[in-house]
Design a protein around this motif. Structure first.
Motif, mmCIF file in Angstrom:
data_model
loop_
_atom_site.group_PDB
_atom_site.id
_atom_site.type_symbol
_atom_site.label_atom_id
_atom_site.label_comp_id
_atom_site.label_asym_id
_atom_site.label_seq_id
_atom_site.Cartn_x
_atom_site.Cartn_y
_atom_site.Cartn_z
ATOM 1 N N ASP A 253 -4.227 8.077 -9.734
ATOM 2 C CA ASP A 253 -4.348 8.297 -8.294
ATOM 3 C C ASP A 253 -5.556 9.145 -7.929
ATOM 4 O O ASP A 253 -5.990 9.159 -6.774
ATOM 5 C CB ASP A 253 -3.066 8.939 -7.737
ATOM 6 N N ASN A 254 -6.145 9.861 -8.917
ATOM 7 C CA ASN A 254 -7.362 10.630 -8.655
ATOM 8 C C ASN A 254 -8.558 9.727 -8.385
ATOM 9 O O ASN A 254 -9.613 10.194 -7.934
ATOM 10 C CB ASN A 254 -7.695 11.549 -9.835
ATOM 11 N N ILE A 256 -8.942 7.956 -6.055
ATOM 12 C CA ILE A 256 -9.204 7.988 -4.619
ATOM 13 C C ILE A 256 -10.382 8.895 -4.307
ATOM 14 O O ILE A 256 -11.018 8.803 -3.258
ATOM 15 C CB ILE A 256 -7.944 8.453 -3.840
ATOM 16 N N ALA A 282 0.809 2.833 -7.517
ATOM 17 C CA ALA A 282 -0.297 3.666 -7.044
ATOM 18 C C ALA A 282 -0.004 4.268 -5.669
ATOM 19 O O ALA A 282 0.801 3.741 -4.902
ATOM 20 C CB ALA A 282 -1.577 2.845 -6.981
ATOM 21 N N ASP A 283 -0.690 5.352 -5.385
ATOM 22 C CA ASP A 283 -0.610 5.996 -4.078
ATOM 23 C C ASP A 283 -1.116 5.023 -3.001
ATOM 24 O O ASP A 283 -2.069 4.273 -3.229
ATOM 25 C CB ASP A 283 -1.484 7.265 -4.115
ATOM 26 N N LEU A 286 -4.806 5.204 -2.240
ATOM 27 C CA LEU A 286 -5.669 4.575 -3.231
ATOM 28 C C LEU A 286 -5.680 3.059 -3.041
ATOM 29 O O LEU A 286 -6.725 2.422 -3.154
ATOM 30 C CB LEU A 286 -5.208 4.932 -4.645
ATOM 31 N N LYS A 287 -4.508 2.494 -2.742
ATOM 32 C CA LYS A 287 -4.463 1.041 -2.499
ATOM 33 C C LYS A 287 -5.398 0.663 -1.353
ATOM 34 O O LYS A 287 -6.158 -0.310 -1.445
ATOM 35 C CB LYS A 287 -3.029 0.614 -2.152
ATOM 36 N N GLN A 321 -2.695 1.239 -15.905
ATOM 37 C CA GLN A 321 -3.438 2.327 -15.274
ATOM 38 C C GLN A 321 -4.308 3.060 -16.284
ATOM 39 O O GLN A 321 -5.464 3.402 -15.998
ATOM 40 C CB GLN A 321 -2.469 3.296 -14.594
#
Length: 347
Positions: A253-254, A256, A282-283, A286-287, A321
């Protein structure tokens, strides 16, 4: 070698070539060189480098003659910028290899040719499967195991660590994190012990092993459940060390925090099936960032596929991931993307 006229590269061609990843440029160049010359270059690469560039070569599709010639002309044009007075110098060799292979692949070759810092005994481990390495070092002192894992690539070290019991994993990671180099003589002695099993000679000159970066890289590539278990035990044993490791880790998720150009570069290196699987957990932010950096049609198709996808095991999602994170780190090491400050929290 092409003459100067044929070696000229237009600005448009430079832009097009630079849109091809360094790894794929290396793959195209090796294919263009032919079997014998490519084999000579591959002899100077380590196992991880051979695997990466080999997979890139195998994955190349629809490479046109024009594209191949462009990559070659780009390489020759950069090579011709080097002064003849620099021939044979370290700087000349560095620039030549970087232009030929891309920054990410050239580093390891430069180490072998110029620095001579990779020793054969330890180096041989990089060609072994993780289970064999684990069996070889299982009865060694945890500090020796930590040194050996620090020498390996992070993904290989993570696989080896997974072969050990829960009790020993935490101890090894903590030793890696607090390892502040090793005396060359001690490293040479370890190398000689391994050499007796593999045969060969060595000349160890580097002792820059271990540390927070190495430990966090290995942790990042462990299976999700194993990673959580190890981190929990480290936090319990040494909260400050655990926090330092946690702050240094870069999780999916980082991504992003990567700029739009970096995301676009990353997406060119990731298969659509792999991305679909990774985005399942995923967050949302981020998507949206991923969608924004795709064509409208591609983003709509991906969103539809995510909505229609059948339930998937979390372990499979986490594995996808981690594979994408490996690509991101490779691109970051090559200077093609900026990962930003890993460890920041997003809400």
């Amino acid at each position: 070698m092409p003459d100067n006229k044929n070696a000229m590269v237009t600005e448009a061609e430079v832009a097009e070539v630079e849109n091809i990843s360094g790894l794929n440029r290396a793959a195209i160049l090796l294919l263009a060189l032919g079997e014998n010359d490519a084999a000579e270059l591959l002899k100077h690469m380590g196992p991880k480098e051979v695997q990466d560039v080999g997979m890139a070569m195998a994955g190349l599709t629809n490479v046109t003659t024009d594209q191949m010639e462009m990559v070659m002309r780009h390489f020759v044009a950069n090579l011709e910028k080097q002064t003849a007075l620099g021939l044979g110098s370290d700087e000349y060799i560095r620039n030549m290899l970087t232009n030929a292979l891309g920054a990410d692949k050239a580093g390891g070759v430069i180490d072998r040719i110029l620095l001579g810092r990779n020793s054969k005994g330890l180096e041989q481990l990089k060609w072994m499967d993780s289970r064999s390495i684990a069996e070889l070092i299982r009865l060694e002192h945890p500090q020796i195991i930590a040194i050996v894992l620090s020498f390996l690539e992070a993904d290989q070290a993570a696989e080896v660590l997974s072969e050990f019991s829960e009790r020993i994993r935490t101890d090894i990671i903590m030793r890696i994190a607090t390892l502040d180099g090793i005396q060359p003589k001690a490293l040479q002695e370890l190398d000689e012990i391994l050499e007796k099993q593999f045969s060969g000679a060595t000349n160890v000159k580097s002792s820059n092993l271990g540390g927070i970066d190495t430990a966090s890289s290995i942790l990042n590539l462990l299976d999700g459940a194993v990673e959580s278990q190890v981190m929990d035990e480290i936090m319990e044993a040494d909260a400050d060390l655990g926090q330092e490791l946690q702050d240094n880790m870069f999780v999916f998720d980082n991504l992003i925090d990567v700029d739009d150009r970096g995301i676009q570069t990353l997406l060119r290196e990731v298969a659509s099936e792999q991305l679909l699987l990774a985005l399942r957990a995923a967050d949302e932010g981020l998507k949206e960032k991923i969608f924004k950096n795709m064509s409208k049609r591609a983003a709509e198709m991906l969103a539809d596929d995510l909505e229609a996808a059948a339930p998937t095991k979390l372990s499979d999602v986490e594995a996808a991931q981690k594979e994408i994170l490996q690509v991101a780190r490779r691109l970051s090491d090559a200077g093609e993307i900026m990962l930003g400050g890993g460890g920041d929290e997003f809400v």
